[in-house]
Design a protein around this motif. Structure first.
Motif, PDB file in Angstrom:
ATOM      1  N   GLU A 179       0.953  -1.111  -0.037  1.00  0.00           N
ATOM      2  CA  GLU A 179       0.029  -0.170  -0.031  1.00  0.00           C
ATOM      3  C   GLU A 179       0.988   1.357   0.041  1.00  0.00           C
ATOM      4  OE1 GLU A 179      -3.074   0.151   2.799  1.00  0.00           O
ATOM      5  OE2 GLU A 179      -3.593  -1.722   2.661  1.00  0.00           O
ATOM      6  N   VAL A 180       1.904   1.275   0.815  1.00  0.00           N
ATOM      7  CA  VAL A 180       2.816   2.411   0.619  1.00  0.00           C
ATOM      8  C   VAL A 180       3.558   2.455  -0.691  1.00  0.00           C
ATOM      9  CG1 VAL A 180       5.447   3.239   1.458  1.00  0.00           C
ATOM     10  CG2 VAL A 180       3.643   1.920   2.948  1.00  0.00           C
ATOM     11  N   LEU A 181       3.896   1.621  -1.543  1.00  0.00           N
ATOM     12  CA  LEU A 181       4.175   1.567  -2.974  1.00  0.00           C
ATOM     13  C   LEU A 181       3.051   2.408  -3.740  1.00  0.00           C
ATOM     14  CD1 LEU A 181       6.468  -1.486  -3.347  1.00  0.00           C
ATOM     15  CD2 LEU A 181       7.049   0.607  -2.179  1.00  0.00           C
ATOM     16  N   GLY A 182       1.875   1.852  -3.506  1.00  0.00           N
ATOM     17  CA  GLY A 182       0.703   2.143  -4.390  1.00  0.00           C
ATOM     18  C   GLY A 182       0.469   3.385  -4.193  1.00  0.00           C
ATOM     19  N   ALA A 183       0.641   4.053  -3.033  1.00  0.00           N
ATOM     20  CA  ALA A 183       0.169   5.287  -2.778  1.00  0.00           C
ATOM     21  C   ALA A 183       1.171   6.396  -3.216  1.00  0.00           C
ATOM     22  CB  ALA A 183       0.260   5.588  -1.328  1.00  0.00           C
ATOM     23  N   VAL A 184       2.378   6.012  -3.639  1.00  0.00           N
ATOM     24  CA  VAL A 184       3.235   6.918  -4.254  1.00  0.00           C
ATOM     25  C   VAL A 184       2.686   7.593  -5.664  1.00  0.00           C
ATOM     26  CG1 VAL A 184       5.708   6.894  -5.408  1.00  0.00           C
ATOM     27  CG2 VAL A 184       5.326   5.730  -3.476  1.00  0.00           C
ATOM     28  N   ASP A 185       1.882   6.795  -6.174  1.00  0.00           N
ATOM     29  CA  ASP A 185       1.344   7.395  -7.426  1.00  0.00           C
ATOM     30  C   ASP A 185       0.608   8.685  -7.467  1.00  0.00           C
ATOM     31  OD1 ASP A 185       0.178   6.467 -10.291  1.00  0.00           O
ATOM     32  OD2 ASP A 185      -1.580   6.978  -9.304  1.00  0.00           O
ATOM     33  N   ALA A 186       0.055   9.093  -6.215  1.00  0.00           N
ATOM     34  CA  ALA A 186      -0.754  10.284  -5.917  1.00  0.00           C
ATOM     35  C   ALA A 186       0.100  11.344  -5.345  1.00  0.00           C
ATOM     36  CB  ALA A 186      -1.851  10.009  -5.036  1.00  0.00           C
ATOM     37  N   ILE A 187       1.541  11.070  -5.209  1.00  0.00           N
ATOM     38  CA  ILE A 187       2.293  12.424  -4.800  1.00  0.00           C
ATOM     39  C   ILE A 187       2.418  13.256  -5.931  1.00  0.00           C
ATOM     40  CG2 ILE A 187       4.750  12.932  -4.077  1.00  0.00           C
ATOM     41  CD1 ILE A 187       4.921  10.174  -2.863  1.00  0.00           C
ATOM     42  N   PRO A 214       6.366  12.592   3.642  1.00  0.00           N
ATOM     43  CA  PRO A 214       5.710  11.845   4.624  1.00  0.00           C
ATOM     44  C   PRO A 214       6.060  10.213   4.479  1.00  0.00           C
ATOM     45  CG  PRO A 214       4.172  13.582   3.629  1.00  0.00           C
ATOM     46  CD  PRO A 214       5.452  13.298   3.055  1.00  0.00           C
ATOM     47  N   VAL A 215       6.361  10.019   3.286  1.00  0.00           N
ATOM     48  CA  VAL A 215       6.572   8.359   2.985  1.00  0.00           C
ATOM     49  C   VAL A 215       7.115   7.744   3.879  1.00  0.00           C
ATOM     50  CG1 VAL A 215       7.072   6.750   1.288  1.00  0.00           C
ATOM     51  CG2 VAL A 215       6.122   8.915   0.582  1.00  0.00           C
ATOM     52  N   VAL A 216       8.084   7.881   4.356  1.00  0.00           N
ATOM     53  CA  VAL A 216       9.031   7.324   5.480  1.00  0.00           C
ATOM     54  C   VAL A 216       8.164   6.827   6.657  1.00  0.00           C
ATOM     55  CG1 VAL A 216      10.069   9.204   6.879  1.00  0.00           C
ATOM     56  CG2 VAL A 216      11.395   7.112   6.548  1.00  0.00           C
ATOM     57  N   ASP A 217       7.240   7.676   7.056  1.00  0.00           N
ATOM     58  CA  ASP A 217       6.312   7.337   8.225  1.00  0.00           C
ATOM     59  C   ASP A 217       5.049   6.654   7.971  1.00  0.00           C
ATOM     60  OD1 ASP A 217       7.592   8.793  10.457  1.00  0.00           O
ATOM     61  OD2 ASP A 217       6.871  10.666   9.198  1.00  0.00           O
ATOM     62  N   TRP A 218       4.559   6.224   6.915  1.00  0.00           N
ATOM     63  CA  TRP A 218       3.428   5.583   6.467  1.00  0.00           C
ATOM     64  C   TRP A 218       3.521   4.192   6.775  1.00  0.00           C
ATOM     65  CZ3 TRP A 218       2.647   7.513   0.496  1.00  0.00           C
ATOM     66  CH2 TRP A 218       2.634   8.568   0.326  1.00  0.00           C
ATOM     67  N   ALA A 274      10.081   2.933  -2.427  1.00  0.00           N
ATOM     68  CA  ALA A 274       9.045   3.767  -2.526  1.00  0.00           C
ATOM     69  C   ALA A 274       9.365   4.657  -3.665  1.00  0.00           C
ATOM     70  CB  ALA A 274       8.479   4.461  -1.532  1.00  0.00           C
ATOM     71  N   SER A 275      10.644   5.448  -3.386  1.00  0.00           N
ATOM     72  CA  SER A 275      11.092   6.280  -4.413  1.00  0.00           C
ATOM     73  C   SER A 275      11.407   5.841  -5.841  1.00  0.00           C
ATOM     74  CB  SER A 275      12.482   7.091  -3.854  1.00  0.00           C
ATOM     75  OG  SER A 275      13.662   6.296  -3.936  1.00  0.00           O
ATOM     76  N   LEU A 276      11.656   4.522  -5.805  1.00  0.00           N
ATOM     77  CA  LEU A 276      11.906   3.830  -7.105  1.00  0.00           C
ATOM     78  C   LEU A 276      10.785   3.524  -7.947  1.00  0.00           C
ATOM     79  CD1 LEU A 276      14.800   1.617  -6.318  1.00  0.00           C
ATOM     80  CD2 LEU A 276      14.948   3.777  -7.785  1.00  0.00           C
ATOM     81  N   VAL A 277       9.598   3.597  -7.276  1.00  0.00           N
ATOM     82  CA  VAL A 277       8.096   3.171  -8.077  1.00  0.00           C
ATOM     83  C   VAL A 277       7.946   3.861  -9.205  1.00  0.00           C
ATOM     84  CG1 VAL A 277       5.710   3.765  -7.683  1.00  0.00           C
ATOM     85  CG2 VAL A 277       6.923   2.457  -6.079  1.00  0.00           C
ATOM     86  N   PRO A 278       8.235   5.154  -9.234  1.00  0.00           N
ATOM     87  CA  PRO A 278       8.049   5.797 -10.932  1.00  0.00           C
ATOM     88  C   PRO A 278       9.001   5.305 -11.756  1.00  0.00           C
ATOM     89  CG  PRO A 278       8.233   7.459  -8.937  1.00  0.00           C
ATOM     90  CD  PRO A 278       8.556   6.217  -8.419  1.00  0.00           C
ATOM     91  N   LYS A 279      10.195   4.732 -11.437  1.00  0.00           N
ATOM     92  CA  LYS A 279      11.556   4.357 -12.343  1.00  0.00           C
ATOM     93  C   LYS A 279      10.838   3.040 -12.753  1.00  0.00           C
ATOM     94  CE  LYS A 279      15.575   3.601 -14.023  1.00  0.00           C
ATOM     95  NZ  LYS A 279      16.058   3.838 -15.228  1.00  0.00           N
ATOM     96  N   ILE A 280      10.122   2.075 -11.884  1.00  0.00           N
ATOM     97  CA  ILE A 280       9.796   0.823 -12.341  1.00  0.00           C
ATOM     98  C   ILE A 280       8.312   1.098 -13.122  1.00  0.00           C
ATOM     99  CG2 ILE A 280       8.849  -1.182 -11.419  1.00  0.00           C
ATOM    100  CD1 ILE A 280      10.531  -0.784  -8.979  1.00  0.00           C
ATOM    101  N   GLY A 281       7.703   2.129 -13.008  1.00  0.00           N
ATOM    102  CA  GLY A 281       6.664   2.297 -13.819  1.00  0.00           C
ATOM    103  C   GLY A 281       5.314   2.092 -13.267  1.00  0.00           C
ATOM    104  N   PHE A 282       5.313   2.363 -11.931  1.00  0.00           N
ATOM    105  CA  PHE A 282       4.087   2.355 -11.039  1.00  0.00           C
ATOM    106  C   PHE A 282       3.336   1.011 -11.336  1.00  0.00           C
ATOM    107  CE2 PHE A 282       4.646   6.980 -12.203  1.00  0.00           C
ATOM    108  CZ  PHE A 282       4.850   7.358 -10.957  1.00  0.00           C
TER     109      PHE A 282
END
Length: 345
Positions: A172-180, A208-212, A271-279
């Protein structure tokens, strides 16, 4: 048998000593995997001749370079001032070598890693790799080099604040990156993993991601399972580092009194690599179970294929999957390694 093992160990030690004289990175800002991959190859069963051949091939292909010249001595009062200064590699090597001699492996890690841990993104997490392998081998020289590597390439992301977690599910943390805000159109300095990590980490909405993620005793298992699912669902190069990185964190974490900051900072990197991987979407439990039941070669064949490979990531992933399967008892690790090595589609 004992003599053969001694010969193999002698060969590995000699090669590791040679490899330790190379700089921790090579142009431009790429991680030198050689010291760690030599250990992985040995543990996978490679012969001394193959270790030598692999190292020479990798050294020539990568264009490994010498350690930069010393700049100025670093001591316990000044060591933090030069964090992130790649030109200070030799100075940090001298400092941490002395500290490991003085404190021992566990003592040096306990003393310095809590300060370094928020910079685990350094060189795309490869100082963590080097430290993990140094601890695995109980190699004082390599632990000192790893801490120096971490300090010289230190790359901090936003620190935890203790805010209320949002979820117990790492996916869920990784998925929520899409909305940043800005995460779909950020511009890294280059395509290097750590440049992507740095650029995403600088977005205001990423703070805030580090605390999610809620952290408890079971969190490392959940993170490892999610990393494996991420990899088998994408077969992406960046996702390789999620699987291997959780292996490295597991090897390092027993040296720490508080393991949470390391795992929290590491998941922030993924989480910071989620965009690089393609969401990516994480495969469903049913999809993962079908993958898990796939026919795959035995570990003996997978290890043999990894030993034949000149690709450092093939070898690193195979060894991490082998070790993680022993701990988490998930046959999906064998499937993942076989797919990476193109033994199954």
């Amino acid at each position: 048998m004992i003599l053969a093992a001694a010969v193999r160990r002698s060969g590995l030690d000699a090669l590791s000593a040679r490899a330790s004289n190379d700089s921790v990175e090579f142009p431009h800002f790429l991680a030198n995997h050689a010291p760690m991959v030599l250990v992985a190859l040995d543990k996978l069963g490679a012969s001394p001749e193959r270790l030598e051949e692999w190292y020479e091939t990798y050294r020539a292909k990568s264009g490994l370079i010498r350690i930069p010249d010393p700049v100025a001595p670093i001591d316990a009062r000044t060591w933090e001032a030069a964090l992130g200064g790649r030109a200070r590699e030799a100075d940090y090597r001298d400092f941490f070598a002395a500290e490991v001699r003085r404190l021992g492996i566990a003592g040096a890690v306990q003393t310095y890693l809590p300060r370094l841990v928020q910079g685990v993104a350094a060189s795309a997490t490869h100082p963590l790799m080097r430290l993990a392998y140094g601890i695995l081998e109980q190699d004082r020289r390599e632990v000192g080099v790893a801490l120096a590597y971490w300090a010289a390439c230190y790359l901090p992301l936003p620190a935890a604040t203790g805010a209320q977690p949002k979820t117990e599910d790492p996916a869920e943390v990784l998925g929520a990156v899409d909305a940043i805000e800005g995460v779909h159109d950020y511009e890294p300095e280059s395509d290097l993993l750590w440049h992507n990590i740095r650029a995403v980490g600088a977005l205001p909405g990423f703070r805030p991601v580090v605390d999610w993620l809620a952290f408890d005793a079971d969190a490392p298992r959940r993170m490892a399972a999610t990393s494996l699912a991420l990899f088998v669902g994408t077969m992406d190069f960046a996702a390789v580092h999620a699987v291997t990185g959780l292996h490295w964190a597991r090897l390092v974490s027993p040296c720490l009194q508080n393991q949470e900051p390391l795992y929290r900072a590491f998941w922030q990197v993924i989480a910071s690599l989620v965009p690089k991987i393609g969401f990516p979407s994480i495969p469903s439990p049913g999809e993962l179970e079908r993958m898990r039941r796939r026919e795959a070669p035995p570990w003996s064949a997978i290890k043999a294929a990894a030993i034949r490979s000149d690709d450092e990531h093939d070898i690193s992933l195979t060894f991490s999957c082998l070790q993680e399967e022993e701990v988490w008892n998930d046959p999906l690790y064998r499937v993942a390694a076989a797919r990476r090595l193109a033994l199954i589609p």
